[in-house]
Design a protein around this motif. Structure first.
Motif, PDB file in Angstrom:
ATOM      1  N   SER A   9       0.836  -1.204   0.000  1.00  6.67           N
ATOM      2  CA  SER A   9       0.000   0.000   0.000  1.00  6.67           C
ATOM      3  C   SER A   9       0.873   1.257   0.000  1.00  6.67           C
ATOM      4  CB  SER A   9      -0.958  -0.001   1.184  1.00  6.67           C
ATOM      5  OG  SER A   9      -0.269   0.000   2.403  1.00  6.67           O
ATOM      6  N   TYR A  10       2.015   1.217   0.681  1.00  5.68           N
ATOM      7  CA  TYR A  10       2.925   2.365   0.667  1.00  5.68           C
ATOM      8  C   TYR A  10       3.453   2.619  -0.742  1.00  5.68           C
ATOM      9  CZ  TYR A  10       7.046   5.222   1.418  1.00  5.68           C
ATOM     10  OH  TYR A  10       7.986   6.207   1.334  1.00  5.68           O
ATOM     11  N   TRP A  11       3.945   1.577  -1.394  1.00  3.70           N
ATOM     12  CA  TRP A  11       4.531   1.784  -2.722  1.00  3.70           C
ATOM     13  C   TRP A  11       3.486   2.097  -3.784  1.00  3.70           C
ATOM     14  CZ3 TRP A  11       9.036   3.517  -3.115  1.00  3.70           C
ATOM     15  CH2 TRP A  11      10.019   3.163  -2.209  1.00  3.70           C
ATOM     16  N   LEU A  12       2.284   1.551  -3.650  1.00  5.15           N
ATOM     17  CA  LEU A  12       1.208   1.925  -4.579  1.00  5.15           C
ATOM     18  C   LEU A  12       0.799   3.375  -4.373  1.00  5.15           C
ATOM     19  CD1 LEU A  12      -1.034  -1.262  -4.613  1.00  5.15           C
ATOM     20  CD2 LEU A  12       0.207  -0.283  -6.550  1.00  5.15           C
ATOM     21  N   GLY A  13       0.797   3.836  -3.144  1.00 10.35           N
ATOM     22  CA  GLY A  13       0.506   5.242  -2.871  1.00 10.35           C
ATOM     23  C   GLY A  13       1.542   6.171  -3.460  1.00 10.35           C
ATOM     24  N   ILE A  14       2.810   5.831  -3.298  1.00  8.18           N
ATOM     25  CA  ILE A  14       3.888   6.645  -3.862  1.00  8.18           C
ATOM     26  C   ILE A  14       3.815   6.645  -5.390  1.00  8.18           C
ATOM     27  CG2 ILE A  14       6.398   6.836  -4.111  1.00  8.18           C
ATOM     28  CD1 ILE A  14       5.331   7.767  -1.398  1.00  8.18           C
ATOM     29  N   ALA A  15       3.550   5.483  -5.984  1.00 13.33           N
ATOM     30  CA  ALA A  15       3.446   5.402  -7.451  1.00 13.33           C
ATOM     31  C   ALA A  15       2.252   6.211  -7.959  1.00 13.33           C
ATOM     32  CB  ALA A  15       3.323   3.944  -7.880  1.00 13.33           C
ATOM     33  N   SER A  16       1.138   6.167  -7.244  1.00 14.19           N
ATOM     34  CA  SER A  16      -0.031   6.944  -7.655  1.00 14.19           C
ATOM     35  C   SER A  16       0.251   8.437  -7.588  1.00 14.19           C
ATOM     36  CB  SER A  16      -1.229   6.615  -6.771  1.00 14.19           C
ATOM     37  OG  SER A  16      -1.613   5.273  -6.933  1.00 14.19           O
ATOM     38  N   PHE A  17       0.936   8.873  -6.547  1.00 10.33           N
ATOM     39  CA  PHE A  17       1.308  10.278  -6.460  1.00 10.33           C
ATOM     40  C   PHE A  17       2.266  10.673  -7.577  1.00 10.33           C
ATOM     41  CE2 PHE A  17       0.101  10.508  -1.813  1.00 10.33           C
ATOM     42  CZ  PHE A  17      -0.944  11.380  -2.036  1.00 10.33           C
ATOM     43  N   ALA A  18       3.188   9.785  -7.923  1.00 10.46           N
ATOM     44  CA  ALA A  18       4.130  10.083  -9.006  1.00 10.46           C
ATOM     45  C   ALA A  18       3.399  10.230 -10.339  1.00 10.46           C
ATOM     46  CB  ALA A  18       5.197   8.990  -9.090  1.00 10.46           C
ATOM     47  N   VAL A  19       2.447   9.339 -10.619  1.00  9.78           N
ATOM     48  CA  VAL A  19       1.667   9.428 -11.855  1.00  9.78           C
ATOM     49  C   VAL A  19       0.871  10.724 -11.874  1.00  9.78           C
ATOM     50  CG1 VAL A  19      -0.262   8.413 -13.111  1.00  9.78           C
ATOM     51  CG2 VAL A  19       1.561   6.949 -12.267  1.00  9.78           C
ATOM     52  N   ALA A  20       0.246  11.081 -10.761  1.00  9.17           N
ATOM     53  CA  ALA A  20      -0.537  12.316 -10.689  1.00  9.17           C
ATOM     54  C   ALA A  20       0.349  13.544 -10.897  1.00  9.17           C
ATOM     55  CB  ALA A  20      -1.260  12.408  -9.353  1.00  9.17           C
ATOM     56  N   LEU A  21       1.546  13.525 -10.320  1.00  7.67           N
ATOM     57  CA  LEU A  21       2.463  14.650 -10.458  1.00  7.67           C
ATOM     58  C   LEU A  21       2.933  14.815 -11.895  1.00  7.67           C
ATOM     59  CD1 LEU A  21       4.063  16.840  -8.926  1.00  7.67           C
ATOM     60  CD2 LEU A  21       5.887  15.163  -8.693  1.00  7.67           C
ATOM     61  N   VAL A  22       3.315  13.724 -12.527  1.00 10.16           N
ATOM     62  CA  VAL A  22       3.761  13.788 -13.928  1.00 10.16           C
ATOM     63  C   VAL A  22       2.609  14.222 -14.825  1.00 10.16           C
ATOM     64  CG1 VAL A  22       4.555  12.381 -15.867  1.00 10.16           C
ATOM     65  CG2 VAL A  22       5.633  12.138 -13.639  1.00 10.16           C
ATOM     66  N   TRP A  23       1.431  13.649 -14.613  1.00  9.71           N
ATOM     67  CA  TRP A  23       0.253  13.983 -15.418  1.00  9.71           C
ATOM     68  C   TRP A  23      -0.062  15.474 -15.306  1.00  9.71           C
ATOM     69  CZ3 TRP A  23      -4.001   9.908 -16.050  1.00  9.71           C
ATOM     70  CH2 TRP A  23      -4.991  10.343 -16.924  1.00  9.71           C
ATOM     71  N   ARG A  24      -0.074  15.987 -14.070  1.00 12.19           N
ATOM     72  CA  ARG A  24      -0.384  17.402 -13.855  1.00 12.19           C
ATOM     73  C   ARG A  24       0.704  18.287 -14.448  1.00 12.19           C
ATOM     74  NH1 ARG A  24      -4.058  21.097 -13.935  1.00 12.19           N
ATOM     75  NH2 ARG A  24      -3.666  22.758 -12.475  1.00 12.19           N
ATOM     76  N   GLY A  25       1.949  17.869 -14.344  1.00 11.57           N
ATOM     77  CA  GLY A  25       3.042  18.643 -14.932  1.00 11.57           C
ATOM     78  C   GLY A  25       2.945  18.730 -16.449  1.00 11.57           C
ATOM     79  N   LEU A  26       2.611  17.615 -17.080  1.00 13.88           N
ATOM     80  CA  LEU A  26       2.461  17.622 -18.532  1.00 13.88           C
ATOM     81  C   LEU A  26       1.264  18.462 -18.959  1.00 13.88           C
ATOM     82  CD1 LEU A  26       3.287  13.906 -19.390  1.00 13.88           C
ATOM     83  CD2 LEU A  26       4.719  15.911 -19.734  1.00 13.88           C
ATOM     84  N   ASN A  27       0.184  18.416 -18.184  1.00 11.50           N
ATOM     85  CA  ASN A  27      -0.976  19.261 -18.489  1.00 11.50           C
ATOM     86  C   ASN A  27      -0.638  20.740 -18.320  1.00 11.50           C
ATOM     87  OD1 ASN A  27      -2.733  17.257 -19.237  1.00 11.50           O
ATOM     88  ND2 ASN A  27      -3.738  17.131 -17.259  1.00 11.50           N
ATOM     89  N   ALA A  28       0.151  21.077 -17.311  1.00 12.79           N
ATOM     90  CA  ALA A  28       0.515  22.469 -17.072  1.00 12.79           C
ATOM     91  C   ALA A  28       1.386  23.012 -18.203  1.00 12.79           C
ATOM     92  CB  ALA A  28       1.236  22.600 -15.738  1.00 12.79           C
ATOM     93  N   LEU A  29       2.230  22.165 -18.769  1.00  9.93           N
ATOM     94  CA  LEU A  29       3.094  22.578 -19.873  1.00  9.93           C
ATOM     95  C   LEU A  29       2.430  22.427 -21.233  1.00  9.93           C
ATOM     96  CD1 LEU A  29       6.423  20.995 -18.609  1.00  9.93           C
ATOM     97  CD2 LEU A  29       5.732  23.400 -18.498  1.00  9.93           C
ATOM     98  N   ARG A  30       1.186  21.964 -21.239  1.00  9.13           N
ATOM     99  CA  ARG A  30       0.407  21.746 -22.464  1.00  9.13           C
ATOM    100  C   ARG A  30       1.085  20.764 -23.416  1.00  9.13           C
ATOM    101  NH1 ARG A  30      -4.501  23.583 -21.279  1.00  9.13           N
ATOM    102  NH2 ARG A  30      -4.503  25.745 -20.678  1.00  9.13           N
TER     103      ARG A  30
END
Length: 73
Positions: A9-30
């Protein structure tokens, strides 16, 4: 069993946050914006953010339960 739940559960949580961070970063940069013309609602970065919170909450609860059970006299 508690160690496995805590570990995964710890590593799935960290991986989910990483995916969300990358996704949001790519959306912010269009660079990558998913299309919204799908007939069903698309999965957004907030889904991964909420999943990360859920998995980390499960990890915290499991760790506390394991700690409480180890304190028994």
């Amino acid at each position: 069993m508690e160690k496995h739940i805590l570990h995964w559960s710890y590593w799935l949580g960290i991986a989910s946050f990483a995916v969300a961070l990358v996704w949001r970063g790519l959306n912010a940069l269009r660079i990558w914006v998913p299309s919204s013309s799908a007939p069903v609602p698309p999965i957004g970065y907030t889904s991964f953010y909420k999943a990360g919170l859920l998995f980390l909450l499960v990890a915290i609860a499991t760790a506390n339960c394991a700690w409480f059970n180890s304190r028994k006299p």
